[in-house]
Write a protein that holds these residues in place. Sequence first.
Motif, mmCIF file in Angstrom:
data_model
loop_
_atom_site.group_PDB
_atom_site.id
_atom_site.type_symbol
_atom_site.label_atom_id
_atom_site.label_comp_id
_atom_site.label_asym_id
_atom_site.label_seq_id
_atom_site.Cartn_x
_atom_site.Cartn_y
_atom_site.Cartn_z
ATOM 1 N N GLU A 53 0.819 -1.193 0.000
ATOM 2 C CA GLU A 53 0.000 0.000 0.000
ATOM 3 C C GLU A 53 0.865 1.259 0.000
ATOM 4 O O GLU A 53 2.027 1.211 0.384
ATOM 5 N N ILE A 54 0.243 2.359 -0.434
ATOM 6 C CA ILE A 54 0.942 3.629 -0.442
ATOM 7 C C ILE A 54 1.141 4.090 0.997
ATOM 8 O O ILE A 54 0.196 4.106 1.791
ATOM 9 N N SER A 55 2.395 4.444 1.344
ATOM 10 C CA SER A 55 2.647 4.928 2.695
ATOM 11 C C SER A 55 2.729 6.448 2.750
ATOM 12 O O SER A 55 2.440 7.046 3.782
ATOM 13 N N GLU A 56 3.108 7.068 1.640
ATOM 14 C CA GLU A 56 3.189 8.525 1.597
ATOM 15 C C GLU A 56 3.104 8.951 0.131
ATOM 16 O O GLU A 56 3.582 8.238 -0.747
ATOM 17 N N LYS A 57 2.472 10.083 -0.121
ATOM 18 C CA LYS A 57 2.440 10.595 -1.487
ATOM 19 C C LYS A 57 2.476 12.104 -1.473
ATOM 20 O O LYS A 57 2.064 12.741 -0.502
ATOM 21 N N PHE A 65 -2.403 9.164 -11.302
ATOM 22 C CA PHE A 65 -1.283 8.275 -11.030
ATOM 23 C C PHE A 65 -1.736 7.090 -10.180
ATOM 24 O O PHE A 65 -2.603 7.226 -9.309
ATOM 25 N N SER A 66 -1.122 5.960 -10.418
ATOM 26 C CA SER A 66 -1.324 4.819 -9.523
ATOM 27 C C SER A 66 -0.059 3.970 -9.525
ATOM 28 O O SER A 66 0.736 4.032 -10.467
ATOM 29 N N VAL A 67 0.126 3.226 -8.451
ATOM 30 C CA VAL A 67 1.272 2.327 -8.359
ATOM 31 C C VAL A 67 0.764 0.944 -7.995
ATOM 32 O O VAL A 67 -0.296 0.777 -7.386
ATOM 33 N N GLU A 68 1.580 -0.036 -8.381
ATOM 34 C CA GLU A 68 1.178 -1.416 -8.162
ATOM 35 C C GLU A 68 2.419 -2.280 -8.079
ATOM 36 O O GLU A 68 3.438 -1.998 -8.713
ATOM 37 N N ASN A 74 8.124 -6.872 -9.791
ATOM 38 C CA ASN A 74 7.928 -5.591 -10.460
ATOM 39 C C ASN A 74 7.215 -4.576 -9.579
ATOM 40 O O ASN A 74 6.425 -4.916 -8.700
ATOM 41 N N PHE A 75 7.511 -3.302 -9.850
ATOM 42 C CA PHE A 75 6.832 -2.175 -9.202
ATOM 43 C C PHE A 75 6.534 -1.190 -10.316
ATOM 44 O O PHE A 75 7.455 -0.749 -11.006
ATOM 45 N N THR A 76 5.263 -0.876 -10.525
ATOM 46 C CA THR A 76 4.899 -0.078 -11.693
ATOM 47 C C THR A 76 4.271 1.249 -11.304
ATOM 48 O O THR A 76 3.619 1.363 -10.258
ATOM 49 N N LEU A 77 4.466 2.222 -12.169
ATOM 50 C CA LEU A 77 3.799 3.521 -12.066
ATOM 51 C C LEU A 77 2.946 3.684 -13.310
ATOM 52 O O LEU A 77 3.467 3.596 -14.422
ATOM 53 N N LYS A 78 1.650 3.901 -13.116
ATOM 54 C CA LYS A 78 0.739 4.103 -14.236
ATOM 55 C C LYS A 78 0.262 5.546 -14.233
ATOM 56 O O LYS A 78 -0.116 6.090 -13.180
ATOM 57 N N ILE A 79 0.291 6.139 -15.413
ATOM 58 C CA ILE A 79 -0.320 7.454 -15.600
ATOM 59 C C ILE A 79 -1.492 7.233 -16.549
ATOM 60 O O ILE A 79 -1.308 6.793 -17.690
ATOM 61 N N ARG A 80 -2.682 7.512 -16.069
ATOM 62 C CA ARG A 80 -3.904 7.122 -16.801
ATOM 63 C C ARG A 80 -4.097 7.892 -18.092
ATOM 64 O O ARG A 80 -4.383 7.337 -19.120
ATOM 65 N N SER A 81 -3.963 9.173 -18.042
ATOM 66 C CA SER A 81 -4.204 10.021 -19.207
ATOM 67 C C SER A 81 -3.120 11.087 -19.201
ATOM 68 O O SER A 81 -3.234 12.092 -18.499
ATOM 69 N N THR A 82 -2.075 10.844 -19.973
ATOM 70 C CA THR A 82 -0.895 11.700 -19.869
ATOM 71 C C THR A 82 -1.168 13.124 -20.369
ATOM 72 O O THR A 82 -1.953 13.343 -21.307
ATOM 73 N N LYS A 83 -0.476 14.061 -19.712
ATOM 74 C CA LYS A 83 -0.528 15.460 -20.120
ATOM 75 C C LYS A 83 0.878 15.872 -20.564
ATOM 76 O O LYS A 83 1.868 15.204 -20.232
ATOM 77 N N LEU A 84 0.942 16.986 -21.271
ATOM 78 C CA LEU A 84 2.249 17.471 -21.714
ATOM 79 C C LEU A 84 3.199 17.663 -20.527
ATOM 80 O O LEU A 84 4.390 17.358 -20.621
ATOM 81 N N GLU A 85 2.642 18.151 -19.415
ATOM 82 C CA GLU A 85 3.484 18.449 -18.249
ATOM 83 C C GLU A 85 3.949 17.205 -17.497
ATOM 84 O O GLU A 85 4.704 17.316 -16.522
#
Lengths: 117, 114
Positions: A53-57, A65-68, A74-85
């Motif tokens: 689980e997330i301990s700090e963000k 954003f989500s992590v899994e 493996n440890f993944t970072l997902k960005i659901r709908s990317t923005k230019l920034e």
Amino acid sequence: EPEVTQTPSHQVTQMGQEVILRCVPISNHLYFYWYRQILGQKVEFLVSFYNNEISEKSEIFDDQFSVERPDGSNFTLKIRSTKLEDSAMYFCASRAFVGQPPGNEQFFGPGTRLTVL
Amino acid sequence: AQSVTQLDSHVSVSEGTPVLLRCNYSSSYSPSLFWYVQHPNKGLQLLLKYTSAATLVKGINGFEAEFKKSETSFHLTKPSAHMSDAAEYFCVVTYNNAGNMLTFGGGTRLMVKP
């Protein structure tokens, strides 16, 4: 010597697309982190993860954003709908649990450069 | 909020001369302080860390740093620069003894001239 690995090294995507950044932490480590560095800016903390689980963000880590940790490695970072920034270098890090000594070292991967067009 | 300031974005030295990379941190509780180095296309590698033991900390590759509470500083030094020292250096602080969130300085790019 064990090391943190990240794939891909460079990811190019279109705005609005989902991306998944992958990390393989050091095998006996229990704490996992994501940081990012926008070009010309500081490295910024995104999220820490322990015991599934997330301990700090940070404030940056919003609902896009989500992590899994989908399996034992493996440890993944997902960005659901990317923005230019979201274009930045994303670093994964891991840390061993050795009780509560101060200043436990975080071991960093080489980073994934994400470019959002 | 914790913060770290690296006073120089670029430092250029000649091979064989001393290196000084400056770092100041904000003072709130007892910090743990680190210096990380990043060579091109590589991950961030720990050079040294201060965790409230000896104020003069020795790290890898001949680097050392001195924690000065009165000046809230943690400057990185090396007596004699080598070409292989050319890299980006980050001063980092955490105030959480469990070692969670790291706060990075802006980085200093060290260039070493032959």
